[in-house]
Design a protein around this motif. Structure first.
Motif, PDB file in Angstrom:
ATOM      1  N   UNK A 119     -13.258  40.482  -6.593  1.00 28.94           N
ATOM      2  CA  UNK A 119     -13.966  39.236  -6.890  1.00 28.94           C
ATOM      3  C   UNK A 119     -12.967  38.334  -7.592  1.00 28.94           C
ATOM      4  N   UNK A 120     -12.997  37.062  -7.209  1.00 22.80           N
ATOM      5  CA  UNK A 120     -12.073  36.080  -7.775  1.00 22.80           C
ATOM      6  C   UNK A 120     -12.863  34.860  -8.235  1.00 22.80           C
ATOM      7  N   UNK A 121     -12.512  34.369  -9.415  1.00 18.52           N
ATOM      8  CA  UNK A 121     -13.051  33.096  -9.918  1.00 18.52           C
ATOM      9  C   UNK A 121     -11.927  32.081  -9.759  1.00 18.52           C
ATOM     10  N   UNK A 122     -12.281  30.921  -9.220  1.00 17.03           N
ATOM     11  CA  UNK A 122     -11.284  29.876  -9.000  1.00 17.03           C
ATOM     12  C   UNK A 122     -11.957  28.512  -9.063  1.00 17.03           C
ATOM     13  N   UNK A 123     -11.167  27.479  -8.839  1.00 15.74           N
ATOM     14  CA  UNK A 123     -11.671  26.123  -8.724  1.00 15.74           C
ATOM     15  C   UNK A 123     -11.353  25.605  -7.328  1.00 15.74           C
ATOM     16  N   UNK A 124     -12.196  24.695  -6.844  1.00 19.64           N
ATOM     17  CA  UNK A 124     -11.923  24.078  -5.554  1.00 19.64           C
ATOM     18  C   UNK A 124     -11.025  22.854  -5.763  1.00 19.64           C
ATOM     19  N   UNK A 127     -16.943  31.437  -7.218  1.00 19.85           N
ATOM     20  CA  UNK A 127     -16.543  32.831  -7.097  1.00 19.85           C
ATOM     21  C   UNK A 127     -16.473  33.179  -5.626  1.00 19.85           C
ATOM     22  N   UNK A 128     -15.553  34.073  -5.286  1.00 19.23           N
ATOM     23  CA  UNK A 128     -15.451  34.572  -3.921  1.00 19.23           C
ATOM     24  C   UNK A 128     -15.199  36.069  -3.975  1.00 19.23           C
ATOM     25  N   UNK A 129     -15.821  36.796  -3.050  1.00 17.31           N
ATOM     26  CA  UNK A 129     -15.600  38.232  -2.911  1.00 17.31           C
ATOM     27  C   UNK A 129     -14.874  38.494  -1.615  1.00 17.31           C
ATOM     28  N   UNK A 130     -13.978  39.465  -1.652  1.00 17.67           N
ATOM     29  CA  UNK A 130     -13.268  39.837  -0.439  1.00 17.67           C
ATOM     30  C   UNK A 130     -13.148  41.336  -0.295  1.00 17.67           C
ATOM     31  N   UNK A 131     -13.240  41.795   0.937  1.00 20.63           N
ATOM     32  CA  UNK A 131     -12.992  43.195   1.271  1.00 20.63           C
ATOM     33  C   UNK A 131     -11.932  43.230   2.370  1.00 20.63           C
ATOM     34  N   UNK A 132     -11.388  44.411   2.594  1.00 24.17           N
ATOM     35  CA  UNK A 132     -10.414  44.653   3.654  1.00 24.17           C
ATOM     36  C   UNK A 132      -9.264  43.641   3.602  1.00 24.17           C
ATOM     37  N   UNK A 133      -8.990  42.939   4.717  1.00 29.37           N
ATOM     38  CA  UNK A 133      -7.848  42.028   4.776  1.00 29.37           C
ATOM     39  C   UNK A 133      -7.972  40.889   3.763  1.00 29.37           C
ATOM     40  N   UNK A 134      -9.171  40.367   3.560  1.00 30.56           N
ATOM     41  CA  UNK A 134      -9.327  39.285   2.585  1.00 30.56           C
ATOM     42  C   UNK A 134      -9.003  39.780   1.173  1.00 30.56           C
ATOM     43  N   UNK A 150      -7.869  28.010  -3.283  1.00 32.66           N
ATOM     44  CA  UNK A 150      -8.084  28.546  -4.626  1.00 32.66           C
ATOM     45  C   UNK A 150      -7.152  27.846  -5.603  1.00 32.66           C
ATOM     46  N   UNK A 151      -7.736  27.219  -6.603  1.00 31.86           N
ATOM     47  CA  UNK A 151      -6.966  26.585  -7.671  1.00 31.86           C
ATOM     48  C   UNK A 151      -7.225  27.391  -8.943  1.00 31.86           C
ATOM     49  N   UNK A 152      -6.166  27.769  -9.626  1.00 34.79           N
ATOM     50  CA  UNK A 152      -6.254  28.561 -10.862  1.00 34.79           C
ATOM     51  C   UNK A 152      -7.067  29.850 -10.670  1.00 34.79           C
ATOM     52  N   UNK A 153      -6.792  30.614  -9.603  1.00 37.89           N
ATOM     53  CA  UNK A 153      -7.586  31.819  -9.345  1.00 37.89           C
ATOM     54  C   UNK A 153      -7.297  32.945 -10.335  1.00 37.89           C
ATOM     55  N   UNK A 154      -8.358  33.703 -10.635  1.00 37.38           N
ATOM     56  CA  UNK A 154      -8.254  34.875 -11.508  1.00 37.38           C
ATOM     57  C   UNK A 154      -9.104  35.975 -10.895  1.00 37.38           C
ATOM     58  N   UNK A 155      -8.535  37.160 -10.759  1.00 34.00           N
ATOM     59  CA  UNK A 155      -9.306  38.308 -10.277  1.00 34.00           C
ATOM     60  C   UNK A 155     -10.197  38.772 -11.420  1.00 34.00           C
ATOM     61  N   UNK A 156     -11.517  38.850 -11.150  1.00 31.21           N
ATOM     62  CA  UNK A 156     -12.469  39.231 -12.201  1.00 31.21           C
ATOM     63  C   UNK A 156     -12.968  40.661 -12.054  1.00 31.21           C
TER      64      UNK A 156
END
Length: 160
Positions: A107-112, A119-126, A72-78
Motif C-alpha cells: 500500500x502506498x500513500x502519495x499525492x496526485x 492511497x493505492x494498493x498493488x500486487x504482483x507486477x504493480x 505518484x508525487x511524494x510516495x511512501x509505502x505504508x
C-alpha cells in the motif's frame, strides 16, 4: 510533451536521495507528461524522476493493468505483506537483470499532480514496480537488492 534522456548506471543522480515536491504547477505537470512518454517509448513499466536527472519524489507507472497510468508525487509505502521473488530490470541499467525479493502486496500513500492525497494498493507486477520506483527516490537500485544478477545473454541462455 518531450522525451527525456534516461540516466544510465554511473550517473550520480541515480544514487541521491530526492526531495519532496512542494509546488504543484505546470512545470511538474509537464515533467509528469514527459516522464510517461519517455517510459512508454523505452518500453518500461515505471520511471522515477532521478532517472531523468531530476531529484524530486516523482514516479510514473503503467504495468498494463486496470490502474492504467499512475502518477505518484511524494510516495511512501505504508504497508507490505507477503513475499515474491521475481526477475527485474531497469531502464537505467539496460542489459542487466536480477532476482529481487519484494512484498507480494503493498500500500502506498502519495499525492496526485494537483497535490491531493490518495492511497493505492498493488500486487504482483504493480507491487514490484511501486517498490522499485520508490527505491529510486532514495538512491537505491534493484542491483543493490538482487541476490543474483544476469546479463541479457545469460538470461537468454537460461531460457533455452
Amino acid at each position: 510533451m518531450a522525451k527525456r534522456i534516461i540516466a544510465k548506471d554511473g550517473d550520480e543522480s541515480l544514487r541521491k536521495r530526492c526531495k519532496d515536491v512542494t509546488v504543484f504547477d505546470d512545470k511538474l505537470w509537464t515533467m509528469l507528461d514527459d516522464m510517461y512518454e519517455t517510459m512508454q517509448e523505452a518500453n518500461g513499466v515505471g520511471l522515477a524522476a532521478p532517472q531523468i536527472s531530476v531529484l524530486r519524489r516523482v514516479v510514473v507507472i503503467d504495468v498494463g493493468d486496470e490502474h492504467g497510468k499512475i502518477e505518484l508525487i511524494n510516495p511512501v509505502i505504508t504497508s507490505m505483506k507477503g513475499k515474491q521473488h521475481e526477475l527485474e530490470g531497469c531502464l537505467s541499467l539496460p542489459g542487466m537483470w536480477g532476482y529481487v525479493d519484494r512484498p507480494a502486496k503493498v500500500k502506498v500513500k502519495a499525492q496526485d499532480r494537483y497535490g491531493k492525497e490518495f492511497d493505492i494498493e498493488g500486487t504482483e507486477l504493480l507491487a514490484i514496480a511501486l517498490c522499485h520506483e520508490i527505491d529510486h527516490l532514495s538512491g537505491i537500485l534493484f542491483t543493490d537488492k538482487a541476490d543474483e544478477l544476469l546479463t541479457s545473454e545469460q538470461l537468454e541462455e537460461r531460457k533455452k
